[in-house]
Design a protein around this motif. Structure first.
Motif: not given
Ligand code: ADA
Length: 561
Positions: A8-15, A66-73, A140-144
């Protein structure tokens, strides 16, 4: 690190790895005491928890809204996730990705808590005491991420050859998590010097839609062992003249199919020179860092190998990214090793195995390195009930991904009743180790039985494991078992037997590195390790390293016809 390229280059993403988390074990001497912990990581790598099997809570604060997405790898092996005390997700299985979206979260400081359980019980059909370690932790990484109300949920990339021309099917899934029905959105797909626009997109509140298109790709460079060309495809979601979300992935154009007894990559019959590899390291447990993963891949390439089998579970995406980039074919395996009929009859087995297949294929579908999906290593493929399970799982795979091959590594010597189902027949064999029979004779006997069993149909035949144990540094002048000399001799005989057999498409050595096993699983394993690596757990080379290297380097990636 999330991936080897920006998704993603537009969407805010952080590990969520930039600061220390707290880890609080739920049982034992330290119960309810908070320790500093690193995520991703295994608690076994913390000084107090080297052998802790139980539950523990990882927690930290985050400033977000805001609208938050958590991704657990990957959380090993069962996770329950809470945000500010409210349960927001739960998941079983260490090796697959899960996510959760919380719309419209108030801006401010929030408390994230992940309850992790690595205990064995009847609730867990896939994680059982085994010849590898079920570690504990957020491995594995957790991504917000922060999402707009309408966002890109996924993008499937399917290259296909129509006559002499390559096409790329792009399937994008959009989701509306807002409370209003929306219209006039535009999806732009860019890549391979092309741009396709789909406008006037409408999505009702709470709904998802699929938007598909096809690129015609006249000047494609193929993905191959020596030139693994990758193309980046970007999806942009526009509204009112501005880009509100993006999704980037990569695609490689290659054709994998079987013809008679051969596996063809881009029309040429391949010879697999492979290694089985566990994600395991004394310093990281199964949570290998980017540099540790790449260090393994460099050794495997130095060994002259062209393929890796992800025994016995789906691997970290970073590993798959690196294989995509370096032209290494991957046999990706669903999680299951050595389950007996009784273990397969666990009421949780089918659902857990099927979930794992779905999650694995959904997450890894776009990786060109994956040429085969493996299931149910050494499970009960010699029973009628087992056959039903194999059949169902093979069918599920076909439904989700008709483009790849399917196989299972069997140990049912002359008793397997599932060989008619998949495209490729695979056997794990240990002549000169578990059975005292010469490798060539053993292989020929098995191969002849397989041909008889298959009747008139022809299928490729792979050896998916072969090897012998050796303790690093244990040298012997008389070829004692467990010595480096004995292992080298056995591997030499086994590899030569496979390479000279005209019916074999290749071999995966068991295994790349020695690995820790669960202490509940004993089976004659000195050091509570599986010691069949050509390097030990610290990646120190055994004698066999050099033998395998010379045999692998002496033959090419393709079988001459
Ligand atoms: C198997 C199995 C591996 C490992 C190996 C061994 O066949 O698939 O996980 O246990 O044998 O070392 O015996």
């Amino acid at each position: 690190m999330i991936r080897t390229f920006e998704t993603h280059k537009i969407r805010y993403q952080k590990e969520l790895s930039e600061s220390i988390w707290k880890f609080t074990p739920c049982e034992g001497k330290y119960s309810n005491v908070a320790f500093d912990a690193v995520v991703p990581g295994c608690w076994e790598n913390m000084p107090e928890f080297g052998a802790y099997r139980g539950e523990g809570i990882y927690s930290r604060k985050i400033e977000i809204g805001g609208n938050i997405r958590f991704e657990f790898k990957g959380v090993s092996h069962t996770a329950t996730v809470y945000l500010d005390g409210n349960k927001i997700a739960s998941h079983y299985n260490a090796y697959t990705i899960f996510d959760t979206v919380i719309p419209n979260l108030d801006y401010g400081t929030h408390h994230l808590e992940v309850r992790v359980d690595n205990r064995f019980s009847t609730d867990s059909a896939l994680h059982v005491p085994n010849d590898y370690m079920t570690y504990g932790g957020i491995i594995r990484p957790v991504v917000l991420e922060v999402l707009p109300n309408i966002y890109i949920e996924s993008m499937g990339l399917t290259p296909k050859k129509v006559g002499d021309e390559w096409r790329l099917k792009v399937d994008v899934r959009l989701k509306n998590i807002g409370i209003d029905n929306v219209k006039s959105y535009e999806l732009v797909l860019q890549g391979m010097e092309q741009e396709v626009k789909v406008d006037e997109i409408e999505i009702e509140a709470g709904q998802s839609i699929e938007v598909g298109t096809e690129f015609i790709c006249p000047k494609v460079q193929l993905w191959d062992f020596n030139s693994p060309t990758l193309y980046e495809i970007t999806a942009l979601l526009n509204y009112d003249g501005g880009v509100i979300d993006d999704f980037i992935d990569r695609v490689g154009f290659r054709e994998v199919k079987v013809e008679g007894k051969q596996i063809l990559l881009n029309g040429k019959p391949i010879r697999i020179k492979g290694f089985c590899r566990h994600e395991d390291h004394p310093q990281f447990g199964c949570a290998l860092s980017f540099s540790a993963i790449q260090a393994d891949i460099m050794l495997i390439r130095d060994l002259g190998a062209n393929s890796i089998r992800t025994t016995h579970y789906p691997n970290n995406e970073i590993f798959l990214d690196l294989c995509d980039e370096q032209g290494i074919l991957v046999w990706e395996e669903n999680h299951a090793r050595g389950l007996s009929l009784e273990q397969m009859e666990n009421p949780k087995f089918e659902i857990q195995a099927e979930c794992c297949i779905k999650e694995m294929i959904n997450a890894h579908y776009n990786h060109p390195c994956i040429y085969i999906w493996g299931i149910l290593n050494e499970c009960a493929s010699d029973t009628m009930y087992g056959r039903q399970c194999y059949k169902k799982q093979y069918e599920l795979i076909k439904e989700l991904d008709p483009t790849r091959l399917r196989s299972s590594a069997s140990c049912k010597f002359k008793t397997d009743i599932c060989l008619d189902i998949p495209e490729v027949i695979s056997y794990n064999i240990y002549p000169e180790w578990y059975v005292d029979i010469n490798a060539s004779e053993y292989l020929e006997d098995l191969y002849a039985w397989v041909q008889e069993d298959l009747g008139n149909s022809e299928k490729p035949f792979l050896i998916t494991e072969t090897g012998a144990g050796a303790i690093y540094g244990n040298r012997s002048s008389y070829l004692a078992k467990w010595s480096e000399e004995y292992q080298s001799k056995a591997l030499q005989d086994q590899i030569r037997a496979v390479f000279k057999h005209p019916g074999c498409s290749g071999v995966y050595i068991w295994q790349f590195c020695d690995n820790r096993i669960s202490s509940e699983y004993f089976l004659n394993r000195p050091r509570t390790m599986n010691n069949k690596g050509v390097v030990d757990e610290f990646r120190r080379r055994k004698l066999s390293y050099y033998i395998v290297k010379s045999l692998f380097q002496a033959c090419g990636n393709y079988i001459e016809t």
